[in-house]
Motif scaffolding. Structure first.
Motif, PDB file in Angstrom:
ATOM      1  N   PHE A   1      11.018  11.289  52.383  1.00 33.32           N
ATOM      2  CA  PHE A   1      10.976  10.830  50.998  1.00 33.32           C
ATOM      3  C   PHE A   1      11.515  11.930  50.080  1.00 33.32           C
ATOM      4  CE2 PHE A   1       7.696   8.458  53.180  1.00 33.32           C
ATOM      5  CZ  PHE A   1       7.815   7.169  52.674  1.00 33.32           C
ATOM      6  N   GLU A   2      12.288  11.522  49.083  1.00 36.19           N
ATOM      7  CA  GLU A   2      12.799  12.443  48.061  1.00 36.19           C
ATOM      8  C   GLU A   2      12.356  11.924  46.705  1.00 36.19           C
ATOM      9  OE1 GLU A   2      14.653  15.181  48.606  1.00 36.19           O
ATOM     10  OE2 GLU A   2      15.083  14.930  50.760  1.00 36.19           O
TER      11      GLU A   2
ATOM     12  N   ARG B   1       4.321   1.905  47.138  1.00 32.27           N
ATOM     13  CA  ARG B   1       3.827   0.999  46.098  1.00 32.27           C
ATOM     14  C   ARG B   1       3.608   1.679  44.755  1.00 32.27           C
ATOM     15  NH1 ARG B   1      -0.897  -2.374  49.426  1.00 32.27           N
ATOM     16  NH2 ARG B   1       0.498  -3.381  50.925  1.00 32.27           N
ATOM     17  N   GLY B   2       3.756   3.010  44.723  1.00 29.00           N
ATOM     18  CA  GLY B   2       3.525   3.736  43.480  1.00 29.00           C
ATOM     19  C   GLY B   2       2.081   4.080  43.231  1.00 29.00           C
TER      20      GLY B   2
ATOM     21  N   ALA C   1       8.891   2.610  44.758  1.00 26.33           N
ATOM     22  CA  ALA C   1       8.299   2.802  43.440  1.00 26.33           C
ATOM     23  C   ALA C   1       8.600   4.193  42.879  1.00 26.33           C
ATOM     24  CB  ALA C   1       6.792   2.590  43.518  1.00 26.33           C
ATOM     25  N   ASN C   2       8.719   4.250  41.554  1.00 26.58           N
ATOM     26  CA  ASN C   2       8.917   5.508  40.817  1.00 26.58           C
ATOM     27  C   ASN C   2      10.230   6.208  41.171  1.00 26.58           C
ATOM     28  OD1 ASN C   2       6.346   5.220  39.579  1.00 26.58           O
ATOM     29  ND2 ASN C   2       5.369   6.107  41.383  1.00 26.58           N
ATOM     30  N   GLY C   3      11.196   5.451  41.657  1.00 22.38           N
ATOM     31  CA  GLY C   3      12.504   6.015  41.951  1.00 22.38           C
ATOM     32  C   GLY C   3      12.540   6.898  43.175  1.00 22.38           C
TER      33      GLY C   3
ATOM     34  N   ALA D   1       5.750  14.502  43.954  1.00 17.09           N
ATOM     35  CA  ALA D   1       6.515  15.463  43.159  1.00 17.09           C
ATOM     36  C   ALA D   1       7.250  16.455  44.047  1.00 17.09           C
ATOM     37  CB  ALA D   1       5.577  16.200  42.206  1.00 17.09           C
ATOM     38  N   CYS D   2       7.339  16.159  45.336  1.00 21.37           N
ATOM     39  CA  CYS D   2       8.002  17.071  46.265  1.00 21.37           C
ATOM     40  C   CYS D   2       8.742  16.273  47.326  1.00 21.37           C
ATOM     41  CB  CYS D   2       6.967  17.998  46.922  1.00 21.37           C
ATOM     42  SG  CYS D   2       5.845  17.145  48.041  1.00 21.37           S
ATOM     43  N   ARG D   3       9.567  16.965  48.102  1.00 27.69           N
ATOM     44  CA  ARG D   3      10.169  16.344  49.277  1.00 27.69           C
ATOM     45  C   ARG D   3       9.084  16.193  50.342  1.00 27.69           C
ATOM     46  NH1 ARG D   3      13.555  19.588  51.994  1.00 27.69           N
ATOM     47  NH2 ARG D   3      14.974  17.940  52.694  1.00 27.69           N
TER      48      ARG D   3
END
Length: 350
Positions: A51-52, A90-91, A36-38, A96-98
């Protein structure tokens, strides 16, 4: 993204804990993908996910390592991280960070024990090389390597690198939830203390010597603002009341989302380590009740431990015991002694 990644992603991300405990390892073409959210996710190793966020090219973002399960029986924070992974996928949680999520001693988690051969949280900063036959030594090596690789791609500016290592304690505590900060000689971070405040951490313990914990490794070797959190008592998987951990969970999610906390709250009280009780032989004894709580106060001249000719005697008007454990192996720490240093510590935060 291939169909194999599509089928692997729900099982891996929707229940990261169950996937890891089952010993699953994704196939080579299913080790990364988009959720989710790219957000891009990558399976790094057993119990390790990266996660990136979907950020504009060239944007500088914070890098956060969130770990749990360095002791395999400390289940509540492991469950929290598994739910965090699911919510990001799932979003339902902003990123907003790695982010690097690590479940530490996976085999001990599977066997519902603290560790197999040796305490994993005493084997970092190279100490694993002294115990090459230990089951935990290769895992310590791997976790060092994974963290170093993650932070190598992180920004160098202050506040750009964080490590939150979440634990639960063996015994009760005067302060149910507290934090330990590793000693590296660097100035203490006000941002870290403010984050601990937002996490509803009541007390902070400052180490004064170098250690072999995971948070010490990331602080010294990787330049991270690192802390170890003690969030409650050890309980089996599925037996935790996770509402008791809402403060830490919410603060971690705020950190990952880039949100500010509540500046109206007071900073945690601070205690500094002034000595250590070390078990020297199997004759070692702690001279107080076995179930005494962390941060229990003892007055001057109280004898706390003996081991042959060795005695530990309280030298200050008031000292508090933390992590007393007579069952450790000879040569290891059997307790820390701390004194309160709240005012002087708050005054030097930068």
């Amino acid at each position: 993204m291939t169909s194999s990644a599509d089928t692997a992603m729900p099982a891996l991300l929707d229940d990261f804990l169950a996937y890891t405990l089952a010993g699953h390892r994704p196939a080579g073409d299913a080790r990364e993908g988009l959720c989710a959210n790219g957000v891009r996710w990558t399976w790094v190793d057993d119990g390790a996910l990266q996660f990136e966020p979907a950020t504009p090219s060239g944007a500088t973002v914070r890098s956060v390592l969130a770990s749990a399960g360095i002791h395999g029986d400390e289940t509540a924070p492991i469950e929290l991280l598994s739910f965090l992974v699911r919510d990001i996928a799932r979003g339902h949680a902003a990123l907003a960070c790695r982010l690097l999520v690590i479940l530490g001693n996976v085999q001990a988690m599977r066997e519902s024990c603290r560790y197999i051969d040796d305490d994993l949280n005493r084997l970092f900063s190279g100490r694993h090389a002294q115990l090459p036959g230990s089951h935990e030594a290769p895992r310590a090596t791997a976790l060092e390597r994974i963290a170093a690789r993650f932070f190598a791609d992180a920004p160098d500016e202050p506040g750009g690198r964080w490590h939150i290592d979440m634990h639960t304690a063996i015994r009760a505590s005067v302060f149910e939830q507290f934090a330990l900060l590793p000693h590296t000689g660097a100035p203490l971070s006000r941002a870290m203390f403010e984050w601990l405040r937002d996490a509803r951490i009541a007390a902070v313990l400052l180490h004064t010597t170098k250690g072999n914990t995971y948070s010490h490794f990331t602080a010294e070797a990787c330049g991270a603002d690192a802390c170890t959190l003690e969030l409650g008592k050890v309980r089996p998987f599925g037996k935790n009341d996770l509402t008791r951990f809402e403060g830490a969970d919410a603060a971690l999610r705020q950190l990952l989302a880039g949100e500010r906390g509540d500046d109206s709250l007071a900073l945690p009280r601070v205690f500094t380590v002034i000595d250590q009780i070390t078990k020297q032989s199997d004759s070692f004894e702690l001279l107080f009740d076995r179930d005494v709580a962390n941060f229990t106060v003892f007055g001057r001249d109280t004898v706390l431990a003996r081991d042959g000719d060795y005695r530990y005697v309280v030298r200050h008007d008031e000292e508090r015991i933390v992590f007393p454990n007579a069952a450790v192996k000879p040569g290891l720490r059997a307790g820390l002694l701390v004194v309160e240093t709240t005012a002087e510590t708050h005054s030097v935060l930068s």
